[in-house]
Structure formats: C-alpha cells, structure tokens
Design an enzyme around this catalytic site. Sequence first.
Site, short mmCIF file in Angstrom:
data_model
loop_
_atom_site.label_atom_id
_atom_site.label_comp_id
_atom_site.label_asym_id
_atom_site.label_seq_id
_atom_site.Cartn_x
_atom_site.Cartn_y
_atom_site.Cartn_z
N ARG A 131 0.82 -1.23 0.00
CA ARG A 131 0.00 0.00 0.00
C ARG A 131 0.84 1.27 0.00
O ARG A 131 0.39 2.33 0.40
CB ARG A 131 -0.99 0.02 1.16
CG ARG A 131 -2.00 -1.10 1.11
CD ARG A 131 -3.31 -0.72 1.78
NE ARG A 131 -4.28 -1.76 1.58
CZ ARG A 131 -4.52 -2.73 2.45
NH1 ARG A 131 -3.89 -2.76 3.60
NH2 ARG A 131 -5.42 -3.64 2.18
N LYS A 153 2.55 11.66 -10.98
CA LYS A 153 1.69 10.83 -11.84
C LYS A 153 2.44 9.54 -12.13
O LYS A 153 3.56 9.58 -12.63
CB LYS A 153 1.39 11.54 -13.16
CG LYS A 153 0.22 12.49 -13.10
CD LYS A 153 -0.14 12.94 -14.51
CE LYS A 153 -1.28 13.94 -14.49
NZ LYS A 153 -1.54 14.49 -15.83
N GLU A 195 9.06 19.78 -24.09
CA GLU A 195 8.30 19.91 -22.84
C GLU A 195 8.71 21.18 -22.09
O GLU A 195 7.93 21.73 -21.32
CB GLU A 195 8.50 18.68 -21.94
CG GLU A 195 7.93 17.38 -22.51
CD GLU A 195 6.43 17.20 -22.24
OE1 GLU A 195 5.77 18.13 -21.77
OE2 GLU A 195 5.92 16.10 -22.56
N LYS A 237 6.36 23.67 -13.08
CA LYS A 237 5.55 22.47 -12.84
C LYS A 237 5.21 22.36 -11.36
O LYS A 237 4.08 22.01 -11.00
CB LYS A 237 6.26 21.22 -13.34
CG LYS A 237 5.42 19.98 -13.07
CD LYS A 237 5.46 18.94 -14.12
CE LYS A 237 4.41 17.87 -13.83
NZ LYS A 237 4.54 16.69 -14.67
N GLU A 247 -5.23 17.16 -10.80
CA GLU A 247 -5.71 17.62 -12.10
C GLU A 247 -7.20 17.93 -12.10
O GLU A 247 -7.95 17.52 -13.00
CB GLU A 247 -5.38 16.58 -13.19
CG GLU A 247 -5.28 17.21 -14.57
CD GLU A 247 -4.70 16.27 -15.60
OE1 GLU A 247 -3.51 15.92 -15.46
OE2 GLU A 247 -5.41 15.90 -16.54
N ARG A 251 -3.93 21.90 -13.58
CA ARG A 251 -2.91 20.92 -14.01
C ARG A 251 -3.17 20.44 -15.43
O ARG A 251 -2.24 20.05 -16.14
CB ARG A 251 -2.85 19.75 -13.02
CG ARG A 251 -1.72 18.80 -13.35
CD ARG A 251 -1.34 17.85 -12.24
NE ARG A 251 -0.24 17.00 -12.66
CZ ARG A 251 0.44 16.20 -11.87
NH1 ARG A 251 0.14 16.14 -10.59
NH2 ARG A 251 1.41 15.45 -12.34
N ASN A 255 -1.14 19.49 -20.23
CA ASN A 255 -1.37 18.58 -21.36
C ASN A 255 -1.39 19.32 -22.69
O ASN A 255 -1.82 18.74 -23.71
CB ASN A 255 -2.68 17.81 -21.15
CG ASN A 255 -2.62 16.98 -19.88
OD1 ASN A 255 -1.60 16.39 -19.58
ND2 ASN A 255 -3.71 16.98 -19.13
N HIS A 258 -0.74 17.50 -25.91
CA HIS A 258 -0.81 16.06 -25.65
C HIS A 258 -2.03 15.38 -26.28
O HIS A 258 -1.99 14.19 -26.54
CB HIS A 258 -0.76 15.78 -24.15
CG HIS A 258 0.61 15.99 -23.54
ND1 HIS A 258 1.24 17.21 -23.55
CD2 HIS A 258 1.47 15.13 -22.94
CE1 HIS A 258 2.42 17.10 -22.97
NE2 HIS A 258 2.60 15.86 -22.59
N HIS A 262 -0.69 12.38 -28.15
CA HIS A 262 -0.96 11.00 -27.73
C HIS A 262 -1.61 10.20 -28.86
O HIS A 262 -1.35 9.01 -29.02
CB HIS A 262 -1.87 10.97 -26.50
CG HIS A 262 -1.12 11.17 -25.21
ND1 HIS A 262 -1.75 11.28 -23.99
CD2 HIS A 262 0.20 11.26 -24.94
CE1 HIS A 262 -0.85 11.44 -23.05
NE2 HIS A 262 0.35 11.43 -23.59
N HIS A 276 8.00 10.84 -27.65
CA HIS A 276 6.91 11.55 -26.98
C HIS A 276 7.04 13.07 -27.17
O HIS A 276 6.08 13.75 -27.53
CB HIS A 276 6.89 11.17 -25.50
CG HIS A 276 5.86 11.93 -24.71
ND1 HIS A 276 4.51 11.79 -24.92
CD2 HIS A 276 6.00 12.89 -23.76
CE1 HIS A 276 3.85 12.62 -24.11
NE2 HIS A 276 4.73 13.30 -23.40
#
Length: 379
Positions: A131, A153, A195, A237, A247, A251, A255, A258, A262, A276
Amino acid sequence: MNEVDEAEVMSKAHVSLDDRSYDIHIGRNLIGNINEMIPFSLDGRKVFILTDDNIEDTHGATILAALENSEAASVQMLSLKPGEQTKSVAHLFEVTNWLLDNQADRQSVLFTVGGGVIGDLGGFAASITLRGIPYIQVPTTLLAQVDSSVGGKTAIDMPQGKNLVGTFYQPQAVICDLDVLRTLPLRELKAGYAEIVKYALINDESFFLWLEGRAQGILKGDVETLARSIEIACRKKSEIVSQDEKEGNIRALLNLGHTFGHALEAYCKYDGRILHGEAVAIGIVCAFRLSVRLGHCSEADAARIEKHFETMGLPSKILDIKPAIKATSKQLIDLMGSDKKVFQGKVTFILTRGIGKAYTTREVNLHDVERIIEHSMED
Ligand code: GLY
C-alpha cells in the site's frame, strides 16, 4: 570505490503538498553523491534500484556504488528492457514481485533511475506495494527531468490506451543530474526540450522570448542555459502541481499538445518513429493552429512557434514524421477518444489565446480538428 567529485547543487525547486512535499535537486555530480539528497536516513533500510538496460552499467552502477556506501541494510538493482512496451501489467508485477521476493517492508526505498517509462512504472509499483513504499525519482532524460518525474503521476499503458491505469503518488525527492544528459542522444535532448517550451507557452511569454534567444545553446552543450531551463521548467511544474495535484483544474494545462500528440503516438504504436516530445511538439503546433482557426490566437504567434521548433530541430507537422504515417484524420480523432481526459464523450483540448495564454475547453467542433490534422499532413 573510485573518487567521486563533490555534488554541485545549482538550484532547487519545491513541490509544496503538506506532508507530501519534496525537493527537486538540479545540479552536477549528483548521482555519485545521491546519499546527500535523500530526505531521511537510509540506516537499516532495504534499498531497491529500478533501471533499464541502456543505463544499468553507467548511471545505475554509479548509484548502486553510492548507495552501497551508505548505511542501508541491503541494496539491489533490477534492470528492465528500455522502451514504452515495458510500461505494462506484466512488468508492473515483475517489479512488485521483485520487491516482495526480497522482503521489502514499508521502510524500504525504491530509486527509479531512467526516463519516463522507468519513472512511471516504478512509481506505480512503489504506490501499490504494501500500500505504498517511499520512492525517489532519478530522471536520466531531459523529458523526464522537466516533466514526468515531477508531480507524482504514475501509470502503465493498457491495450485501450496510454497511461490508463495508475495513481497519483508523490516521490520523496527528485534528483536531476545534468551530467547524465551528456550521453543522451541529440534527438532525445531535442524531444525533451519540447516539454520545456510547453511551460513557456502555457503562461509565460517572457520565458518563451528568453528561450528564443538562448535555447540553441542547449543543443551545443551550454550547461548554464540547460540548467536554467530545467530549473524554470521544474519551478513552473511545481507551482501548478502544488495548486492542483489531482488535475481538477489548472494541471490540465500541462497537457498542452498532448491531445494530438498521444493520438499520433498511439497510431505509431510506440514503434520509435516518433518520440513523446516530438509528438508533443507537433501537438502544440496543432493546438495553436486550431486556436487560430477558431479566431482565438494570432497567425503570427502560431508561426513563431513553428519557426522556433524548426530552429531547434523539432518536427512541427505530422508530415515531418518519417516513415510517413498513413492515418486518416478520422482515425486520429478516434484515438483521441480513448484518452483519459474524455468527459461525457467530449475530448478536452488545451487551446490558447496567444503565447503564454493557454486554456482548456471541451467545446470544440471535431470538424475543425479534422481540418487541422489534414493541414498538418499537407506540404
Ligand atoms: N505530464 C503532465 C502532468 O504531470 O500533469
């Protein structure tokens, strides 16, 4: 053990999240002195290092030697095959089994040493083993240093899409060693740079102006410019993550580029045709072009971004991908629909009112998106 030069921490950024706060250390000779940057004692703890086969014998070995020289009870390293295919259910359980087979306990620490694949996969494994065990991100690509290692993330890819199963789980520290970037292929350095530009385009036109004047130095090995760019990116960031960890609102601006990016990556099935950061660069231009089409952004701003990417050796159109992709605009739009940012059947787009003025919207007519994709495929 070989003599190791002293660590030179050039700057720090701080992610402020109550008891989950942590520092991002940016500097030189950091990984050989990694013990100095761990925010708790390793005394008696079992230490685990997850890395990939490309850097196991270099950066992995440096960190292994440094940690073996600490008070840790034991240090073990697991190396996985590099590449997006490793961000899978099978490898996730390979990592959790390795931790459990070696009697990891809740005081154990996992160091994720690599690019976004190792960081995302290792962070996820750390978040679910017992956990949750502490982990420390040691990003070894520019892309991971300025984006994926910061903000907690974690994820693996699923047959249905990229990053669809994961957690928000913050590391205890992020260690960005500029020296590890010296062996990074130029193509990856450029892709990581996309980025960095992203942060300027979201909310800081003056940073973009600075990058226009200085960023070519990064490609020529100017360490001061590289360090300053990473520092600003990490600070930006950190500010956003500190305000909106999960998010819920701002946040999502991270993206930018993206949604389109993506879809391109998914179409290419991560076959190496497009990195990427390259997909993000093309995606950013598409987002600006869509904003121009909708009358929200000037043509001059969109052209300025395209010119900057060209100067930095980054692609700005789908046409730039080689070998060429044969997708239809409809296929790419369908792939956008499998992104996790879809809500009530509508894709979230990050658009812009100009450089430094990004905003989110779901009110976009897909007919306009189709035209932008088609334009990006044309000469
Ligand atoms: N890479 C986007 C984010 O961390 O939110």
